[in-house]
Design a protein around this motif. Structure first.
Motif, PDB file in Angstrom:
ATOM      1  N   CYS A 169      51.091  17.196   2.454  1.00  0.00           N
ATOM      2  CA  CYS A 169      52.000  17.065   3.436  1.00  0.00           C
ATOM      3  C   CYS A 169      53.436  16.315   2.760  1.00  0.00           C
ATOM      4  N   ALA A 170      54.453  17.274   2.382  1.00  0.00           N
ATOM      5  CA  ALA A 170      55.721  16.567   1.731  1.00  0.00           C
ATOM      6  C   ALA A 170      56.690  16.277   2.875  1.00  0.00           C
ATOM      7  N   LEU A 171      57.064  14.747   2.966  1.00  0.00           N
ATOM      8  CA  LEU A 171      57.850  14.166   3.898  1.00  0.00           C
ATOM      9  C   LEU A 171      59.319  13.962   3.166  1.00  0.00           C
ATOM     10  N   SER A 172      60.174  14.556   3.815  1.00  0.00           N
ATOM     11  CA  SER A 172      61.709  14.535   3.550  1.00  0.00           C
ATOM     12  C   SER A 172      62.313  13.700   4.503  1.00  0.00           C
ATOM     13  N   GLY A 173      63.269  12.588   4.104  1.00  0.00           N
ATOM     14  CA  GLY A 173      63.983  12.137   5.291  1.00  0.00           C
ATOM     15  C   GLY A 173      63.301  10.948   6.130  1.00  0.00           C
ATOM     16  N   VAL A 196      64.661  14.747   9.232  1.00  0.00           N
ATOM     17  CA  VAL A 196      63.219  14.501   8.954  1.00  0.00           C
ATOM     18  C   VAL A 196      62.539  16.058   8.787  1.00  0.00           C
ATOM     19  N   GLN A 197      61.693  16.232   7.594  1.00  0.00           N
ATOM     20  CA  GLN A 197      61.109  17.399   7.561  1.00  0.00           C
ATOM     21  C   GLN A 197      59.693  17.376   6.921  1.00  0.00           C
ATOM     22  N   LEU A 198      58.527  17.813   7.769  1.00  0.00           N
ATOM     23  CA  LEU A 198      57.369  17.708   7.100  1.00  0.00           C
ATOM     24  C   LEU A 198      56.861  19.165   6.601  1.00  0.00           C
ATOM     25  N   VAL A 199      56.283  19.519   5.376  1.00  0.00           N
ATOM     26  CA  VAL A 199      56.166  20.596   5.061  1.00  0.00           C
ATOM     27  C   VAL A 199      54.533  20.385   4.231  1.00  0.00           C
ATOM     28  N   GLU A 200      53.736  21.159   5.232  1.00  0.00           N
ATOM     29  CA  GLU A 200      52.339  21.247   4.788  1.00  0.00           C
ATOM     30  C   GLU A 200      52.317  22.282   3.708  1.00  0.00           C
ATOM     31  N   SER A 201      50.870  22.156   2.828  1.00  0.00           N
ATOM     32  CA  SER A 201      50.644  23.286   2.094  1.00  0.00           C
ATOM     33  C   SER A 201      49.108  23.040   1.615  1.00  0.00           C
ATOM     34  N   GLY A 202      48.473  23.950   0.898  1.00  0.00           N
ATOM     35  CA  GLY A 202      46.905  23.731   0.399  1.00  0.00           C
ATOM     36  C   GLY A 202      45.991  24.598   1.197  1.00  0.00           C
TER      37      GLY A 202
END
Length: 132
Positions: free
Chosen positions: A22-26, A2-8
């Motif tokens: 917040c892009a969530l993968s897995g 699981v990976q969470l990546v914030e941007s903006g």
């Protein structure tokens, strides 16, 4: 994994707007407890806005109610935080957190300090600075 990546995040003048992603993968958005938290220098981490698949409601801290909106795009597996009418006191690092809820977890409880301590997945944060 699981990976969470914030941007903006970024610098914005008082009264301005930003949209955090917040892009969530897995991580599946079928069963979730997800929140946006923030931490300003010298202050405790604060739950800003949270959602839970248990009640389908959005919770907002009093300090952001009426100005911030949380939303999700299942197709993109992304959660957003639209922030309008920003104030200098909104300056903080904003974190996205997610967990698979064990049992019934209401959206307001997701934003609590207690639940945030057990949330399993966190992004690295994005800095929001509100200043003229």
């Amino acid at each position: 994994q699981v990976q969470l990546v914030e941007s903006g995040g970024g610098l914005v003048q008082p009264g301005g707007s930003l949209r955090l992603s917040c892009a969530l993968s897995g991580f599946s958005l079928d069963l979730y407890a997800i929140g946006w938290f923030r931490q300003a220098p010298g202050k405790e981490r604060e739950g800003v806005s949270c959602i839970s698949s248990m009640d389908g409601l959005a919770y907002y801290a009093d300090s952001v109610k009426g100005r911030f909106t949380i939303s999700r795009d299942n197709a993109k597996n992304t959660v957003y935080l639209q922030m309008n009418s920003l104030k200098p006191e909104d300056t903080a690092v904003y974190y996205c957190a997610a967990d698979v809820p064990r049992g019934s977890v209401r959206s307001d409880y997701v934003c609590s300090q207690t639940y945030s301590l057990v949330m399993g997945y966190w992004g690295k944060g994005t800095l929001v600075t509100v200043s003229s």
